[in-house]
Design a protein around this motif. Sequence first.
Motif, PDB file in Angstrom:
ATOM      1  N   THR A 105      -4.381  29.022 -37.327  1.00 51.06           N
ATOM      2  CA  THR A 105      -4.997  27.721 -36.956  1.00 51.06           C
ATOM      3  C   THR A 105      -6.359  27.511 -37.353  1.00 51.06           C
ATOM      4  OG1 THR A 105      -6.151  28.955 -35.115  1.00 51.06           O
ATOM      5  CG2 THR A 105      -3.880  28.331 -34.697  1.00 51.06           C
ATOM      6  N   ARG A 111      -9.315  27.612 -35.904  1.00 51.59           N
ATOM      7  CA  ARG A 111     -10.129  28.789 -35.462  1.00 51.59           C
ATOM      8  C   ARG A 111      -9.851  30.033 -36.193  1.00 51.59           C
ATOM      9  NH1 ARG A 111      -8.761  28.471 -30.427  1.00 51.59           N
ATOM     10  NH2 ARG A 111     -10.437  27.644 -29.280  1.00 51.59           N
ATOM     11  N   GLU A 112      -8.686  30.338 -36.277  1.00 50.91           N
ATOM     12  CA  GLU A 112      -8.388  31.642 -37.063  1.00 50.91           C
ATOM     13  C   GLU A 112      -8.938  31.467 -38.737  1.00 50.91           C
ATOM     14  OE1 GLU A 112      -4.494  32.971 -34.451  1.00 50.91           O
ATOM     15  OE2 GLU A 112      -4.205  31.980 -36.003  1.00 50.91           O
ATOM     16  N   ARG A 172     -16.926  28.881 -32.695  1.00 57.26           N
ATOM     17  CA  ARG A 172     -16.827  27.665 -31.848  1.00 57.26           C
ATOM     18  C   ARG A 172     -17.846  26.826 -32.506  1.00 57.26           C
ATOM     19  NH1 ARG A 172     -19.410  25.307 -28.145  1.00 57.26           N
ATOM     20  NH2 ARG A 172     -20.858  26.802 -28.047  1.00 57.26           N
ATOM     21  N   ASP A 176      -7.105  24.848 -32.331  1.00 56.35           N
ATOM     22  CA  ASP A 176      -5.936  25.572 -32.039  1.00 56.35           C
ATOM     23  C   ASP A 176      -4.893  24.892 -32.925  1.00 56.35           C
ATOM     24  OD1 ASP A 176      -6.766  27.679 -30.314  1.00 56.35           O
ATOM     25  OD2 ASP A 176      -6.751  26.214 -28.496  1.00 56.35           O
ATOM     26  N   ASN A 177      -5.174  23.768 -33.804  1.00 54.13           N
ATOM     27  CA  ASN A 177      -4.346  23.174 -34.639  1.00 54.13           C
ATOM     28  C   ASN A 177      -4.071  24.023 -35.844  1.00 54.13           C
ATOM     29  OD1 ASN A 177      -5.199  19.957 -33.811  1.00 54.13           O
ATOM     30  ND2 ASN A 177      -3.738  20.963 -32.863  1.00 54.13           N
ATOM     31  N   TYR A 178      -2.933  23.886 -36.443  1.00 53.67           N
ATOM     32  CA  TYR A 178      -2.517  24.579 -37.850  1.00 53.67           C
ATOM     33  C   TYR A 178      -2.926  23.522 -38.745  1.00 53.67           C
ATOM     34  CZ  TYR A 178      -0.390  28.390 -35.220  1.00 53.67           C
ATOM     35  OH  TYR A 178      -0.225  29.695 -34.438  1.00 53.67           O
TER      36      TYR A 178
END
Length: 357
Positions: free
Chosen positions: A107, A109-110, A131, A144-146
């Motif tokens: 994602t 975030r990742e 964040r 949280d989107n890829y």
Amino acid sequence: MSNDIIKLEHIDVTFHQKKQKIKAVEDVTIHIERGDIYGIVGYSGAGKSTLVRVINLLQVPSAGQITVDETVLYGQGAVQLSAAQLREKRKDIGMIFQHFNLMAQMTARENVAFALKHSPLSAAAKAEKVRKLLELVGLEDRADNYPAQLSGGQKQRVAIARALANDPKILISDEATSALDPKTTKQILALLQDLNQKLGLTIVLITHEMQIVKDIANRVAVMQNGRLIEEGSVLEIFSNPQNELTQDFITTATGINEAMMKINQQKIVKNLPSDSILAHLKYTGAVTDTAVINDIYKQYQISANILHANIEILAHVPVGEMVVILSGAAASLEAAQTSLKEAGVELKVLKEGSSEC
């Protein structure tokens, strides 16, 4: 202490292919000050990407000296840092690329968090930093989107957030807007400008488009065939280019070439009257606030038919140009041209009227 954060001095990069020696970069010296947005412009094969990869030694030069933030990375024919020291130094230099280089299975975030993998921060501190970084680039709602669920501009914002994860002092943008549409390009450039001001980030832009440099850079270097052919402030380069290639880049960026193609098709230009000239006017600074065209009408009875006009703001200084037909008695035309030049207007006669028209 010098205000230069990057000093590349007499850099050579030579590649050996089969029995050939290819000089990708030849004797290039560039100094970039802290807080600069510095554009390096050139067509494909000019050596600009190779030169910039030298800054963090992703490309080791064949000769020259590299100093980043007062530390000599390369000199006297050898890398001057240990592997561990170089890894640490590279944290000061973030990079973003044309094709984003995001990991598809992670994602947003990742992807950003991945850059903090070896950070001593606690898990909670890492999460909070990620964040804040996504918030900084305007993507907090897409955490949280890829990548497949993001637009090109959003992917580049994730890549920028990731590049900022280790608090770099320098951000290198290698054709980072080339895959984006014009509107998204402007948004990403505005974001980079904002980061430059908010974080004091030094940004090095590699591009083949002078338009991008014109929009946000304060200094520019022009490269051709591995060599530096012109360097200076954006205002200096746009106001007074010294090299033919630089002039070519600028006419494309300002749209004057495209305008001239249309202007030359106009009936009035094809059949320019004998008492007229077609002129290209360029002016900088306070001259843009002066009613020079109105003045020459009042003083010399020279009428003006404006066919094209444009004003840009470069480094907070207005720079304008105009294509105009000036008409009047021959002696008055001469006097008006002299008056314009004395007022600080650069005037080039493109065509003179003919009595045969």
